[in-house]
Design a protein around this motif. Structure first.
Motif, PDB file in Angstrom:
ATOM      1  N   TYR A 102       0.804  -1.217   0.000  1.00  0.00           N
ATOM      2  CA  TYR A 102       0.000   0.000   0.000  1.00  0.00           C
ATOM      3  C   TYR A 102       0.846   1.279   0.000  1.00  0.00           C
ATOM      4  O   TYR A 102       0.306   2.382  -0.018  1.00  0.00           O
ATOM      5  CB  TYR A 102      -0.951   0.005   1.198  1.00  0.00           C
ATOM      6  CG  TYR A 102      -2.042  -1.038   1.067  1.00  0.00           C
ATOM      7  CD1 TYR A 102      -3.238  -0.734   0.442  1.00  0.00           C
ATOM      8  CD2 TYR A 102      -1.847  -2.330   1.548  1.00  0.00           C
ATOM      9  CE1 TYR A 102      -4.241  -1.688   0.304  1.00  0.00           C
ATOM     10  CE2 TYR A 102      -2.842  -3.298   1.408  1.00  0.00           C
ATOM     11  CZ  TYR A 102      -4.024  -2.966   0.788  1.00  0.00           C
ATOM     12  OH  TYR A 102      -5.012  -3.918   0.646  1.00  0.00           O
ATOM     13  N   ALA A 103       2.172   1.130   0.036  1.00  0.00           N
ATOM     14  CA  ALA A 103       3.096   2.279   0.036  1.00  0.00           C
ATOM     15  C   ALA A 103       2.789   3.256   1.174  1.00  0.00           C
ATOM     16  O   ALA A 103       2.675   4.466   0.981  1.00  0.00           O
ATOM     17  CB  ALA A 103       3.082   2.987  -1.311  1.00  0.00           C
ATOM     18  N   ILE A 104       2.626   2.684   2.379  1.00  0.00           N
ATOM     19  CA  ILE A 104       2.370   3.493   3.575  1.00  0.00           C
ATOM     20  C   ILE A 104       3.266   3.008   4.704  1.00  0.00           C
ATOM     21  O   ILE A 104       3.651   1.845   4.754  1.00  0.00           O
ATOM     22  CB  ILE A 104       0.892   3.424   4.031  1.00  0.00           C
ATOM     23  CG1 ILE A 104       0.466   1.983   4.336  1.00  0.00           C
ATOM     24  CG2 ILE A 104      -0.025   4.079   3.022  1.00  0.00           C
ATOM     25  CD1 ILE A 104      -0.916   1.855   4.963  1.00  0.00           C
ATOM     26  N   PRO A 105       3.595   3.907   5.636  1.00  0.00           N
ATOM     27  CA  PRO A 105       4.307   3.461   6.826  1.00  0.00           C
ATOM     28  C   PRO A 105       3.398   2.585   7.691  1.00  0.00           C
ATOM     29  O   PRO A 105       2.268   2.952   7.980  1.00  0.00           O
ATOM     30  CB  PRO A 105       4.653   4.752   7.565  1.00  0.00           C
ATOM     31  CG  PRO A 105       4.466   5.848   6.577  1.00  0.00           C
ATOM     32  CD  PRO A 105       3.433   5.360   5.601  1.00  0.00           C
ATOM     33  N   VAL A 106       3.885   1.404   8.060  1.00  0.00           N
ATOM     34  CA  VAL A 106       3.183   0.503   8.970  1.00  0.00           C
ATOM     35  C   VAL A 106       4.196   0.118  10.043  1.00  0.00           C
ATOM     36  O   VAL A 106       5.285  -0.341   9.720  1.00  0.00           O
ATOM     37  CB  VAL A 106       2.683  -0.772   8.255  1.00  0.00           C
ATOM     38  CG1 VAL A 106       2.061  -1.737   9.259  1.00  0.00           C
ATOM     39  CG2 VAL A 106       1.687  -0.428   7.161  1.00  0.00           C
ATOM     40  N   GLY A 107       3.849   0.325  11.277  1.00  0.00           N
ATOM     41  CA  GLY A 107       4.780  -0.009  12.339  1.00  0.00           C
ATOM     42  C   GLY A 107       4.091  -0.692  13.495  1.00  0.00           C
ATOM     43  O   GLY A 107       2.911  -0.479  13.742  1.00  0.00           O
ATOM     44  N   GLY A 108       4.848  -1.517  14.187  1.00  0.00           N
ATOM     45  CA  GLY A 108       4.368  -2.178  15.389  1.00  0.00           C
ATOM     46  C   GLY A 108       5.227  -1.775  16.560  1.00  0.00           C
ATOM     47  O   GLY A 108       6.447  -1.650  16.432  1.00  0.00           O
ATOM     48  N   GLU A 109       4.606  -1.549  17.688  1.00  0.00           N
ATOM     49  CA  GLU A 109       5.308  -1.094  18.880  1.00  0.00           C
ATOM     50  C   GLU A 109       4.935  -1.940  20.090  1.00  0.00           C
ATOM     51  O   GLU A 109       3.802  -2.385  20.211  1.00  0.00           O
ATOM     52  CB  GLU A 109       4.934   0.364  19.183  1.00  0.00           C
ATOM     53  CG  GLU A 109       5.250   1.343  18.083  1.00  0.00           C
ATOM     54  CD  GLU A 109       6.685   1.793  18.073  1.00  0.00           C
ATOM     55  OE1 GLU A 109       7.375   1.634  19.098  1.00  0.00           O
ATOM     56  OE2 GLU A 109       7.130   2.312  17.040  1.00  0.00           O
ATOM     57  N   ASN A 110       5.886  -2.130  20.978  1.00  0.00           N
ATOM     58  CA  ASN A 110       5.663  -2.805  22.243  1.00  0.00           C
ATOM     59  C   ASN A 110       4.994  -1.805  23.183  1.00  0.00           C
ATOM     60  O   ASN A 110       5.656  -0.924  23.730  1.00  0.00           O
ATOM     61  CB  ASN A 110       7.001  -3.284  22.819  1.00  0.00           C
ATOM     62  CG  ASN A 110       6.855  -3.957  24.164  1.00  0.00           C
ATOM     63  OD1 ASN A 110       5.812  -3.896  24.810  1.00  0.00           O
ATOM     64  ND2 ASN A 110       7.917  -4.591  24.607  1.00  0.00           N
TER      65      ASN A 110
ATOM     66  N   THR B 222       3.880  -9.083  24.675  1.00  0.00           N
ATOM     67  CA  THR B 222       2.499  -9.592  24.755  1.00  0.00           C
ATOM     68  C   THR B 222       1.449  -8.505  24.554  1.00  0.00           C
ATOM     69  O   THR B 222       0.278  -8.810  24.381  1.00  0.00           O
ATOM     70  CB  THR B 222       2.240 -10.265  26.114  1.00  0.00           C
ATOM     71  OG1 THR B 222       2.471  -9.313  27.168  1.00  0.00           O
ATOM     72  CG2 THR B 222       3.145 -11.474  26.301  1.00  0.00           C
ATOM     73  N   HIS B 223       1.824  -7.237  24.610  1.00  0.00           N
ATOM     74  CA  HIS B 223       0.876  -6.136  24.452  1.00  0.00           C
ATOM     75  C   HIS B 223       1.489  -5.151  23.462  1.00  0.00           C
ATOM     76  O   HIS B 223       2.504  -4.526  23.754  1.00  0.00           O
ATOM     77  CB  HIS B 223       0.618  -5.473  25.808  1.00  0.00           C
ATOM     78  CG  HIS B 223      -0.428  -4.431  25.786  1.00  0.00           C
ATOM     79  ND1 HIS B 223      -0.421  -3.370  26.648  1.00  0.00           N
ATOM     80  CD2 HIS B 223      -1.517  -4.254  25.017  1.00  0.00           C
ATOM     81  CE1 HIS B 223      -1.463  -2.596  26.409  1.00  0.00           C
ATOM     82  NE2 HIS B 223      -2.143  -3.122  25.421  1.00  0.00           N
ATOM     83  N   MET B 224       0.890  -5.069  22.293  1.00  0.00           N
ATOM     84  CA  MET B 224       1.473  -4.228  21.252  1.00  0.00           C
ATOM     85  C   MET B 224       0.409  -3.428  20.534  1.00  0.00           C
ATOM     86  O   MET B 224      -0.776  -3.702  20.664  1.00  0.00           O
ATOM     87  CB  MET B 224       2.250  -5.088  20.260  1.00  0.00           C
ATOM     88  CG  MET B 224       1.428  -6.174  19.602  1.00  0.00           C
ATOM     89  SD  MET B 224       2.404  -7.489  18.855  1.00  0.00           S
ATOM     90  CE  MET B 224       2.783  -8.520  20.248  1.00  0.00           C
ATOM     91  N   TRP B 225       0.852  -2.414  19.806  1.00  0.00           N
ATOM     92  CA  TRP B 225      -0.057  -1.654  18.959  1.00  0.00           C
ATOM     93  C   TRP B 225       0.611  -1.436  17.615  1.00  0.00           C
ATOM     94  O   TRP B 225       1.831  -1.392  17.505  1.00  0.00           O
ATOM     95  CB  TRP B 225      -0.505  -0.357  19.626  1.00  0.00           C
ATOM     96  CG  TRP B 225       0.540   0.711  19.794  1.00  0.00           C
ATOM     97  CD1 TRP B 225       1.488   0.791  20.764  1.00  0.00           C
ATOM     98  CD2 TRP B 225       0.717   1.865  18.974  1.00  0.00           C
ATOM     99  NE1 TRP B 225       2.253   1.910  20.604  1.00  0.00           N
ATOM    100  CE2 TRP B 225       1.793   2.594  19.500  1.00  0.00           C
ATOM    101  CE3 TRP B 225       0.076   2.351  17.846  1.00  0.00           C
ATOM    102  CZ2 TRP B 225       2.243   3.780  18.948  1.00  0.00           C
ATOM    103  CZ3 TRP B 225       0.533   3.531  17.293  1.00  0.00           C
ATOM    104  CH2 TRP B 225       1.589   4.234  17.844  1.00  0.00           C
ATOM    105  N   PHE B 226      -0.231  -1.355  16.592  1.00  0.00           N
ATOM    106  CA  PHE B 226       0.234  -1.163  15.222  1.00  0.00           C
ATOM    107  C   PHE B 226      -0.400   0.106  14.686  1.00  0.00           C
ATOM    108  O   PHE B 226      -1.556   0.401  14.975  1.00  0.00           O
ATOM    109  CB  PHE B 226      -0.161  -2.349  14.335  1.00  0.00           C
ATOM    110  CG  PHE B 226       0.567  -3.606  14.696  1.00  0.00           C
ATOM    111  CD1 PHE B 226       1.712  -3.982  14.019  1.00  0.00           C
ATOM    112  CD2 PHE B 226       0.117  -4.403  15.728  1.00  0.00           C
ATOM    113  CE1 PHE B 226       2.395  -5.139  14.364  1.00  0.00           C
ATOM    114  CE2 PHE B 226       0.790  -5.558  16.082  1.00  0.00           C
ATOM    115  CZ  PHE B 226       1.930  -5.925  15.396  1.00  0.00           C
ATOM    116  N   VAL B 227       0.348   0.823  13.898  1.00  0.00           N
ATOM    117  CA  VAL B 227      -0.159   2.046  13.294  1.00  0.00           C
ATOM    118  C   VAL B 227       0.089   1.996  11.792  1.00  0.00           C
ATOM    119  O   VAL B 227       1.151   1.575  11.340  1.00  0.00           O
ATOM    120  CB  VAL B 227       0.470   3.308  13.932  1.00  0.00           C
ATOM    121  CG1 VAL B 227       1.964   3.336  13.763  1.00  0.00           C
ATOM    122  CG2 VAL B 227      -0.173   4.572  13.406  1.00  0.00           C
ATOM    123  N   LEU B 228      -0.934   2.367  11.043  1.00  0.00           N
ATOM    124  CA  LEU B 228      -0.857   2.492   9.588  1.00  0.00           C
ATOM    125  C   LEU B 228      -1.132   3.957   9.294  1.00  0.00           C
ATOM    126  O   LEU B 228      -2.192   4.474   9.658  1.00  0.00           O
ATOM    127  CB  LEU B 228      -1.912   1.624   8.895  1.00  0.00           C
ATOM    128  CG  LEU B 228      -1.713   0.114   8.946  1.00  0.00           C
ATOM    129  CD1 LEU B 228      -1.976  -0.464  10.309  1.00  0.00           C
ATOM    130  CD2 LEU B 228      -2.588  -0.542   7.914  1.00  0.00           C
TER     131      LEU B 228
END
Length: 132
Positions: free
Chosen positions: A7-15, A80-86
């Motif tokens: 999708y040519a977008i920043p996608v990140g996952g964080e603890n 065990t607890h994370m969030w993702f941002v698109l």
């Protein structure tokens, strides 16, 4: 990474458990610490003034929108607890952003059967829950 490229977008996952306070998407002053590595050695960098960063109360968690993640909040096998941002900007259609989000949710559901997922759409005017 596949969704980010598709999708040519920043996608990140964080603890989420490594955060000090809430995440904030802001423009950097240039004084915020960003813990990373160069080679195998830990170093502290500073974002450029005006650079778009994610940060918490301790410093920068991700630079250049959500393209360059820091060490402190990275997801590891013990997380065990994370969030993702698109992240999206115009002219990306909202429907494409929702499709990308659904791919992330579907993938997480396959990789972690039984996991609890909450999804939200954040805009300038507020936050709305999405069906997961």
């Amino acid at each position: 990474n596949a969704v980010s490229l598709r999708y040519a977008i920043p996608v990140g996952g964080e603890n989420a458990g490594a955060y000090a306070g809430a995440p904030h998407l802001v423009r950097a002053t240039g004084s915020e610490p960003f813990e990373t590595t160069k080679g195998d050695a830990p170093i502290t960098e500073r974002p450029h003034p005006g650079e778009v960063i994610w940060r918490d109360e301790l410093g920068v968690t991700c630079r250049r929108w959500n393209w360059r993640q820091g060490k402190r909040t990275r997801i590891e096998t013990s997380t065990t607890h994370m969030w993702f941002v698109l992240e999206s900007l115009d002219p990306m259609p909202n429907t494409a952003l929702m499709e990308a989000g659904k791919e992330i949710i579907d993938g997480l559901s396959v990789l972690s059967p039984g996991c609890a997922i909450e999804a939200y759409h954040l805009t300038r005017s507020g936050m709305a829950p999405l069906e997961s």
